[in-house]
Design a protein around this motif. Structure first.
Motif, PDB file in Angstrom:
ATOM      1  N   THR A 271       0.826  -1.209   0.000  1.00  0.00           N
ATOM      2  CA  THR A 271       0.000   0.000   0.000  1.00  0.00           C
ATOM      3  C   THR A 271       0.860   1.259   0.000  1.00  0.00           C
ATOM      4  OG1 THR A 271      -0.204  -0.169   2.414  1.00  0.00           O
ATOM      5  CG2 THR A 271      -1.974  -1.117   1.097  1.00  0.00           C
ATOM      6  N   PHE A 272       1.877   1.285   0.860  1.00  0.00           N
ATOM      7  CA  PHE A 272       2.790   2.439   0.894  1.00  0.00           C
ATOM      8  C   PHE A 272       3.500   2.589  -0.444  1.00  0.00           C
ATOM      9  CE2 PHE A 272       7.082   4.099   1.466  1.00  0.00           C
ATOM     10  CZ  PHE A 272       6.865   5.266   2.200  1.00  0.00           C
ATOM     11  N   ASP A 273       3.981   1.487  -0.996  1.00  0.00           N
ATOM     12  CA  ASP A 273       4.736   1.524  -2.251  1.00  0.00           C
ATOM     13  C   ASP A 273       3.865   2.020  -3.399  1.00  0.00           C
ATOM     14  OD1 ASP A 273       7.166  -0.186  -1.173  1.00  0.00           O
ATOM     15  OD2 ASP A 273       5.350  -1.228  -0.603  1.00  0.00           O
ATOM     16  N   ALA A 274       2.624   1.504  -3.460  1.00  0.00           N
ATOM     17  CA  ALA A 274       1.722   1.932  -4.524  1.00  0.00           C
ATOM     18  C   ALA A 274       1.414   3.423  -4.405  1.00  0.00           C
ATOM     19  CB  ALA A 274       0.429   1.120  -4.468  1.00  0.00           C
ATOM     20  N   ALA A 275       1.236   3.904  -3.170  1.00  0.00           N
ATOM     21  CA  ALA A 275       0.920   5.321  -2.967  1.00  0.00           C
ATOM     22  C   ALA A 275       2.077   6.217  -3.405  1.00  0.00           C
ATOM     23  CB  ALA A 275       0.577   5.571  -1.501  1.00  0.00           C
ATOM     24  N   VAL A 276       3.309   5.830  -3.048  1.00  0.00           N
ATOM     25  CA  VAL A 276       4.478   6.634  -3.436  1.00  0.00           C
ATOM     26  C   VAL A 276       4.602   6.693  -4.955  1.00  0.00           C
ATOM     27  CG1 VAL A 276       7.009   6.728  -3.413  1.00  0.00           C
ATOM     28  CG2 VAL A 276       5.759   6.237  -1.306  1.00  0.00           C
TER      29      VAL A 276
END
Length: 330
Positions: A271-276
């Motif tokens: 989730t963090f990676d996709a958001a960045v």
């Protein structure tokens, strides 16, 4: 006919098992999409020059300052809630909580620090958990404010589906409201409302205290915290030669941390990676730049604080055995 002792040996999934499965599922889907996309990009270029290294060190220093500001905010909430905790204790446990969130699912680090502080302070665990709830509410309010100002005010030319974003936020708020109404109806039907109030009151008191000048000051401090974190994101961008302004970094911070509210695996994997990647793409960054930025940002935000928190957890708080004992005593 099945024997009773055979049934006894079977494991029935608990609510915790289901929640863990959902979190892992969300992370795997998001991570799969990130990997699929990353394999189609050019190889990222990580920092090489001395100036890039100094930018990384600067980002780490500012992140330490942001963590101290977070710890101070929690300390003020804790003291206002009548929990007799020393400042050094809340500062250490803030770092321990980050470590827990990075290595355990479902933001368990927040529960971890509350369970470890309660016996030290000699107060009920629900009272300390209430301070964590108040802190998280401040974060949500500050992030929502930053996101709204940046996306719909300061940088309207961002390649962000504003209408769909607003619709999703409204839908999420409606879903939360519907869940609350349903829970209230069930509680009334089972004549459990009085008991629920007794259980919730210690959790709600620190949040109710935010409706005051104290709360306004803490919200201002929360905005300072997120501005410092945006400065960290900005320093990492400088290290990988990604062109970002401070307002862009504020947008990336707000978006990634709102995504972090979605249930996911430890460290917000996927989730963090996709958001960045989404945020950098909407700001015009190419695939290689976005990947380099993500890799270095993950290191700065997750690795050092996890190691320091683990050190405090083992040396000061007795490790997992003490946490399990505190959890069983709750």
């Amino acid at each position: 006919m099945t024997r009773p002792d055979a049934l006894r040996g079977r494991h029935r999934p608990t609510r915790a098992d289901v929640a863990t499965a959902v979190q892992l599922g969300v992370s795997l889907v998001a991570l799969g999409a990130v990997v699929w996309w990353a394999l189609r990009q050019d190889a990222p270029e990580l920092p090489r020059s001395g100036a890039d290294g100094l930018a990384v060190l600067g980002a780490l220093a500012v992140y330490a300052l942001a963590t101290a500001a977070r710890a101070e905010r929690w300390h003020r909430i804790v003291r206002r809630a009548g929990v007799p905790a020393a400042r050094a204790e809340t500062y250490r446990l803030t770092v321990v909580g980050y470590m827990g969130n990075n290595v355990l699912p479902a933001r368990t680090g927040d529960v971890l620090r509350a369970f470890l502080l309660a016996p030290v302070a000699g107060v009920p665990k629900r009272q300390v958990l209430g301070t964590v709830v108040a802190e998280r509410l401040l974060d949500v309010l500050a992030l929502a404010l930053v996101f709204a100002v940046v996306v719909f005010g300061v940088v309207p030319e961002l390649d962000v589906p504003g209408g769909r974003t607003a619709a999703l936020l409204v839908a999420a708020a409606a879903a939360v409201l519907a869940a609350g109404v349903l829970a209230l109806a069930v509680a009334r039907r089972r004549r459990a409302l009085t008991r629920v109030r007794a259980l919730v009151r210690p959790l709600a008191e620190p949040t109710r205290a935010l409706a005051s000048g104290h709360g306004v000051a803490l919200l201002a401090l929360s905005l300072v915290v997120w501005t410092l974190e945006a400065t960290v994101y900005l320093g990492v961008a400088r290290a990988v030669e990604l062109e970002l302004a401070l307002v862009d970094a504020l947008y990336v911070v707000a978006l990634t941390n709102l995504f972090a509210l979605v249930p996911a695996a430890p460290g917000y994997v996927g989730t963090f990676d996709a958001a960045v990647l989404f945020a950098v793409g909407s700001l015009g960054g190419n695939g290689s730049e976005a990947l380099a930025y993500l890799v270095l940002l993950r290191f700065v935000l997750f690795v050092p604080i996890t190691l320091v928190g683990l050190g405090f957890f083992l040396a000061r708080y007795g490790g997992w055995s003490r946490y399990r004992a505190a959890k069983l005593a709750s």
